[in-house]
Design a protein around this motif. Sequence first.
Motif, PDB file in Angstrom:
ATOM      1  N   LEU A 218      10.239 -15.891   0.133  1.00  0.00           N
ATOM      2  CA  LEU A 218      10.188 -14.981   1.268  1.00  0.00           C
ATOM      3  C   LEU A 218      10.256 -13.528   0.813  1.00  0.00           C
ATOM      4  CD1 LEU A 218      10.209 -14.542   4.323  1.00  0.00           C
ATOM      5  CD2 LEU A 218      12.699 -14.781   4.267  1.00  0.00           C
ATOM      6  N   LEU A 219      11.116 -13.235  -0.170  1.00  0.00           N
ATOM      7  CA  LEU A 219      11.246 -11.866  -0.659  1.00  0.00           C
ATOM      8  C   LEU A 219       9.967 -11.408  -1.346  1.00  0.00           C
ATOM      9  CD1 LEU A 219      13.077  -9.424  -1.095  1.00  0.00           C
ATOM     10  CD2 LEU A 219      13.899 -10.484  -3.201  1.00  0.00           C
ATOM     11  N   VAL A 220       9.348 -12.265  -2.150  1.00  0.00           N
ATOM     12  CA  VAL A 220       8.101 -11.906  -2.833  1.00  0.00           C
ATOM     13  C   VAL A 220       6.985 -11.667  -1.822  1.00  0.00           C
ATOM     14  CG1 VAL A 220       6.331 -12.769  -4.404  1.00  0.00           C
ATOM     15  CG2 VAL A 220       8.745 -13.054  -4.979  1.00  0.00           C
ATOM     16  N   THR A 221       6.925 -12.489  -0.779  1.00  0.00           N
ATOM     17  CA  THR A 221       5.884 -12.316   0.242  1.00  0.00           C
ATOM     18  C   THR A 221       6.025 -10.986   0.946  1.00  0.00           C
ATOM     19  OG1 THR A 221       5.844 -14.723   0.567  1.00  0.00           O
ATOM     20  CG2 THR A 221       4.874 -13.353   2.296  1.00  0.00           C
ATOM     21  N   VAL A 222       7.242 -10.584   1.303  1.00  0.00           N
ATOM     22  CA  VAL A 222       7.470  -9.294   1.968  1.00  0.00           C
ATOM     23  C   VAL A 222       7.084  -8.144   1.050  1.00  0.00           C
ATOM     24  CG1 VAL A 222       9.244  -7.796   2.930  1.00  0.00           C
ATOM     25  CG2 VAL A 222       9.232 -10.228   3.492  1.00  0.00           C
ATOM     26  N   ALA A 223       7.422  -8.245  -0.243  1.00  0.00           N
ATOM     27  CA  ALA A 223       7.072  -7.176  -1.178  1.00  0.00           C
ATOM     28  C   ALA A 223       5.560  -7.031  -1.324  1.00  0.00           C
ATOM     29  CB  ALA A 223       7.722  -7.459  -2.532  1.00  0.00           C
ATOM     30  N   VAL A 224       4.836  -8.149  -1.395  1.00  0.00           N
ATOM     31  CA  VAL A 224       3.376  -8.093  -1.514  1.00  0.00           C
ATOM     32  C   VAL A 224       2.759  -7.456  -0.281  1.00  0.00           C
ATOM     33  CG1 VAL A 224       1.308  -9.517  -1.653  1.00  0.00           C
ATOM     34  CG2 VAL A 224       3.240 -10.010  -3.139  1.00  0.00           C
ATOM     35  N   LEU A 225       3.218  -7.827   0.900  1.00  0.00           N
ATOM     36  CA  LEU A 225       2.672  -7.246   2.127  1.00  0.00           C
ATOM     37  C   LEU A 225       2.958  -5.757   2.213  1.00  0.00           C
ATOM     38  CD1 LEU A 225       3.574 -10.036   4.717  1.00  0.00           C
ATOM     39  CD2 LEU A 225       1.349  -9.549   3.700  1.00  0.00           C
ATOM     40  N   LEU A 226       4.155  -5.331   1.803  1.00  0.00           N
ATOM     41  CA  LEU A 226       4.488  -3.907   1.828  1.00  0.00           C
ATOM     42  C   LEU A 226       3.628  -3.123   0.848  1.00  0.00           C
ATOM     43  CD1 LEU A 226       6.310  -1.677   2.908  1.00  0.00           C
ATOM     44  CD2 LEU A 226       7.976  -2.254   1.129  1.00  0.00           C
ATOM     45  N   ALA A 227       3.398  -3.656  -0.349  1.00  0.00           N
ATOM     46  CA  ALA A 227       2.545  -2.971  -1.325  1.00  0.00           C
ATOM     47  C   ALA A 227       1.100  -2.886  -0.828  1.00  0.00           C
ATOM     48  CB  ALA A 227       2.608  -3.716  -2.660  1.00  0.00           C
ATOM     49  N   ALA A 228       0.610  -3.924  -0.178  1.00  0.00           N
ATOM     50  CA  ALA A 228      -0.752  -3.892   0.353  1.00  0.00           C
ATOM     51  C   ALA A 228      -0.894  -2.830   1.445  1.00  0.00           C
ATOM     52  CB  ALA A 228      -1.127  -5.266   0.893  1.00  0.00           C
ATOM     53  N   ALA A 229       0.123  -2.716   2.305  1.00  0.00           N
ATOM     54  CA  ALA A 229       0.064  -1.709   3.368  1.00  0.00           C
ATOM     55  C   ALA A 229       0.074  -0.298   2.798  1.00  0.00           C
ATOM     56  CB  ALA A 229       1.238  -1.914   4.327  1.00  0.00           C
ATOM     57  N   LEU A 230       0.928  -0.040   1.803  1.00  0.00           N
ATOM     58  CA  LEU A 230       0.973   1.295   1.198  1.00  0.00           C
ATOM     59  C   LEU A 230      -0.326   1.614   0.457  1.00  0.00           C
ATOM     60  CD1 LEU A 230       4.648   1.336  -0.158  1.00  0.00           C
ATOM     61  CD2 LEU A 230       3.734   2.459   1.887  1.00  0.00           C
ATOM     62  N   GLY A 231      -0.894   0.613  -0.235  1.00  0.00           N
ATOM     63  CA  GLY A 231      -2.165   0.844  -0.928  1.00  0.00           C
ATOM     64  C   GLY A 231      -3.306   1.137   0.041  1.00  0.00           C
ATOM     65  N   TRP A 232      -3.349   0.434   1.143  1.00  0.00           N
ATOM     66  CA  TRP A 232      -4.402   0.682   2.149  1.00  0.00           C
ATOM     67  C   TRP A 232      -4.273   2.091   2.723  1.00  0.00           C
ATOM     68  CZ3 TRP A 232      -8.849  -1.018   3.942  1.00  0.00           C
ATOM     69  CH2 TRP A 232      -9.253  -0.622   5.215  1.00  0.00           C
ATOM     70  N   ARG A 233      -3.043   2.497   3.000  1.00  0.00           N
ATOM     71  CA  ARG A 233      -2.863   3.855   3.536  1.00  0.00           C
ATOM     72  C   ARG A 233      -3.275   4.914   2.512  1.00  0.00           C
ATOM     73  NH1 ARG A 233       2.820   6.089   6.132  1.00  0.00           N
ATOM     74  NH2 ARG A 233       2.020   8.122   6.824  1.00  0.00           N
ATOM     75  N   TYR A 234      -2.949   4.712   1.238  1.00  0.00           N
ATOM     76  CA  TYR A 234      -3.331   5.678   0.217  1.00  0.00           C
ATOM     77  C   TYR A 234      -4.841   5.741   0.074  1.00  0.00           C
ATOM     78  CZ  TYR A 234      -3.711   7.795  -4.419  1.00  0.00           C
ATOM     79  OH  TYR A 234      -4.057   8.603  -5.475  1.00  0.00           O
ATOM     80  N   TRP A 235      -5.510   4.604   0.103  1.00  0.00           N
ATOM     81  CA  TRP A 235      -6.970   4.565  -0.026  1.00  0.00           C
ATOM     82  C   TRP A 235      -7.638   5.219   1.171  1.00  0.00           C
ATOM     83  CZ3 TRP A 235     -10.733   2.093   2.919  1.00  0.00           C
ATOM     84  CH2 TRP A 235     -12.027   2.107   2.370  1.00  0.00           C
ATOM     85  N   GLN A 236      -7.118   4.991   2.352  1.00  0.00           N
ATOM     86  CA  GLN A 236      -7.689   5.609   3.538  1.00  0.00           C
ATOM     87  C   GLN A 236      -7.571   7.125   3.468  1.00  0.00           C
ATOM     88  OE1 GLN A 236      -9.573   4.285   5.524  1.00  0.00           O
ATOM     89  NE2 GLN A 236      -8.792   2.494   6.600  1.00  0.00           N
ATOM     90  N   GLY A 237      -6.456   7.657   2.984  1.00  0.00           N
ATOM     91  CA  GLY A 237      -6.298   9.107   2.865  1.00  0.00           C
ATOM     92  C   GLY A 237      -7.288   9.711   1.880  1.00  0.00           C
ATOM     93  N   HIS A 238      -7.524   9.058   0.751  1.00  0.00           N
ATOM     94  CA  HIS A 238      -8.462   9.593  -0.232  1.00  0.00           C
ATOM     95  C   HIS A 238      -9.908   9.483   0.250  1.00  0.00           C
ATOM     96  CE1 HIS A 238      -6.166  10.676  -3.900  1.00  0.00           C
ATOM     97  NE2 HIS A 238      -5.212   9.954  -3.295  1.00  0.00           N
ATOM     98  N   SER A 239     -10.223   8.416   0.954  1.00  0.00           N
ATOM     99  CA  SER A 239     -11.603   8.260   1.426  1.00  0.00           C
ATOM    100  C   SER A 239     -11.921   9.288   2.504  1.00  0.00           C
ATOM    101  CB  SER A 239     -11.809   6.840   1.954  1.00  0.00           C
ATOM    102  OG  SER A 239     -10.967   6.621   3.073  1.00  0.00           O
ATOM    103  N   PHE A 240     -10.991   9.660   3.336  1.00  0.00           N
ATOM    104  CA  PHE A 240     -11.236  10.652   4.377  1.00  0.00           C
ATOM    105  C   PHE A 240     -11.271  12.062   3.798  1.00  0.00           C
ATOM    106  CE2 PHE A 240      -9.268   7.760   7.813  1.00  0.00           C
ATOM    107  CZ  PHE A 240     -10.453   7.051   7.838  1.00  0.00           C
ATOM    108  N   GLY A 241     -10.605  12.289   2.675  1.00  0.00           N
ATOM    109  CA  GLY A 241     -10.615  13.621   2.065  1.00  0.00           C
ATOM    110  C   GLY A 241     -11.854  13.889   1.243  1.00  0.00           C
TER     111      GLY A 241
END
Length: 334
Positions: A218-241
């Motif tokens: 359960l802990l590993v699953t939560v960490a993977v989902l959190l990392a995916a969300a942060l990576g998506w947000r970072y990619w979206q910011g760079h693509s819009f800039g």
Amino acid sequence: MTAVPAPVSSTAAGALSAFLRGVERRALVVAELQCGDAARAEQTLVAVMRAFAAVASDLPMAQWPTRFWTLLAQRQALREPVGGQWGPPLAALGEMGSLPRLALLLRVGGSLDEGIAMRVLDQDEASYQHLLADACPRDAHGQPDASAWRQLAEQVQARIRDLPAKRLQQLQQPAAPAANNESPTAGWRAPQRDERAAASGKRRRSNAKPRWRGPLILLVTVAVLLAAALGWRYWQGHSFGSDAPLPEGVVGEAGPVTVEALPPSKVNATPDATPAQATDDATMLADRDYPLVADADLYAWTAAGGPLPVDESQSKPSRPEPASATLETAAADE
């Protein structure tokens, strides 16, 4: 054929043991006084207890008394006693028939109420009352002797109270093994243990997964989902800039805000009125009918024959007066 007790839980086994401890003293005295042989009564009661332990787990606890006493009363040793002996205090029991004596003992020794006793003996109410009447002692005139009945009941109750504890302990002992290589048969208090269930439980425990594996997954699953969300947000910011065109409906930054001064206004000022226009305005304002110009449309509507508007400046009652009130007022004026 020996009844094998079914595997029961610890709670059910405790309830069964408590029930049999509460009934064994009365049951032993009833069986002994019914068949007139102490050894035969003990053997019969042990067999009944084992048979009852085999079926008790399948019955509601409310049916336990009826089933237990039914199993005891249906034994041949109690239904057809042979060669029984009764001491002088209870010699009257030997003079009764087997079924009337059993009905009396279930009443005064087993303390069974009338409904349970009738089911145990498989008798209707009239037949049960007839059995008790046959078991009742008689006086010299052949009438029921209440005093003798009471003395007989007191003797049975005294036998129950004074029953040695050693005899009850003998009922709890397991049967002797038939051969040296066989284990002794379990007593009625200890239902046989299901070896297959115990072995399967051991296998399940040996093959069971560690308890920490679930929380770790359960802990590993939560960490993977959190990392995916942060990576998506970072990619979206760079693509819009970047210089890529923005999707429809998406607002992006086009750079710093530019501030510029507005050019001076080139609107010409309104020229002043001429003296002739000022004179015309003064003459119009001095006319006394000038205020009527504001209501010219109303006057034109009235002159054309239109209906006058309703005057709503005055408050009106919430409920209109009935027509009968107007007629009464008109009649009074006449």
